[in-house]
Design a protein around this motif. Sequence first.
Motif, mmCIF file in Angstrom:
data_model
loop_
_atom_site.group_PDB
_atom_site.id
_atom_site.type_symbol
_atom_site.label_atom_id
_atom_site.label_comp_id
_atom_site.label_asym_id
_atom_site.label_seq_id
_atom_site.Cartn_x
_atom_site.Cartn_y
_atom_site.Cartn_z
ATOM 1 N N GLY A 134 0.356 1.707 2.044
ATOM 2 C CA GLY A 134 0.221 1.054 3.341
ATOM 3 C C GLY A 134 0.705 1.894 4.507
ATOM 4 N N TYR A 135 1.311 3.019 4.240
ATOM 5 C CA TYR A 135 1.825 3.892 5.295
ATOM 6 C C TYR A 135 2.246 5.215 4.688
ATOM 7 N N ASN A 136 2.453 6.198 5.555
ATOM 8 C CA ASN A 136 2.989 7.496 5.151
ATOM 9 C C ASN A 136 4.443 7.540 5.609
ATOM 10 N N GLN A 137 5.379 7.597 4.681
ATOM 11 C CA GLN A 137 6.795 7.550 5.041
ATOM 12 C C GLN A 137 7.204 8.718 5.938
ATOM 13 N N SER A 138 6.520 9.843 5.805
ATOM 14 C CA SER A 138 6.862 11.010 6.620
ATOM 15 C C SER A 138 6.407 10.846 8.071
ATOM 16 N N ALA A 139 5.429 9.982 8.308
ATOM 17 C CA ALA A 139 4.952 9.779 9.680
ATOM 18 C C ALA A 139 6.041 9.140 10.537
ATOM 19 N N GLY A 140 6.766 8.159 9.980
ATOM 20 C CA GLY A 140 7.863 7.549 10.721
ATOM 21 C C GLY A 140 8.977 8.536 10.992
ATOM 22 N N LEU A 141 9.300 9.356 9.994
ATOM 23 C CA LEU A 141 10.312 10.387 10.182
ATOM 24 C C LEU A 141 9.896 11.350 11.292
ATOM 25 N N ALA A 142 8.622 11.734 11.297
ATOM 26 C CA ALA A 142 8.128 12.651 12.318
ATOM 27 C C ALA A 142 8.227 12.030 13.705
#
Length: 233
Positions: A134-142
């Motif tokens: 449902g999401y890319n966890q690294s996108a939030g970190l970025a």
Amino acid sequence: MFVFRAFRSAVRAASGLVFPSLCLGCGGPLADAAPICASCVRMLPRPAPEALAGQLLARDCAEPLARRSVALWRFDPGGTVQRVQHALKYGRRPSLGIPLGRLLGDATQRHARGWAPDVVCPVPLAPIRELERGYNQSAGLASGAADALACETEDLLVRTRSTRTQTTLAFSERWQNVAGAFARSPEARPLAGVRVLLVDDVVTTGATLLAAAQPLLDAGAEVTVAALAMADG
């Protein structure tokens, strides 16, 4: 649909008042969106400043990229760092990425010795895996890192093929698994001379980060890599 979403948001907000979020370290109530309190953050295991650089250099990584690389914490199987990473990656809590990414951005600013990115790029997931999660966890970190570093985030990379999960693979298999698995996005800006911070959640051997960095380097970008945690490779 709008009414349903509004109702769901209201329920979640009310639940937060009745059942406040708890620190994944000490179990105490949290005052903000971060998954751990300030006291626990100060006690989390941190790698030596040059640890990730040494690990990447051992993999024949380019010296400038390795020297500026940073990992915020040392991965601690069964400990608080693992709980935080699993909550972000598997716990369907993508909102945790923003506050964690801010911590990572702050660490990058301290460690990179005057180097500042023009753009922050997450390591992309395979489309099927992102659809499942449902999401890319690294996108939030970025996004959080870009906020801390006062720059923007952009999806500069795409996956060219699906890969097996790295967690079950031996050292040599990890490199074979991700070799050639990334490419520059057709929609990406020209990258010659652009300073890119490439972000992922956990680095073990460095195979994924270095495979993802290669198309950016080939396009002329100046790349630094950053990870929330560093595991023993």
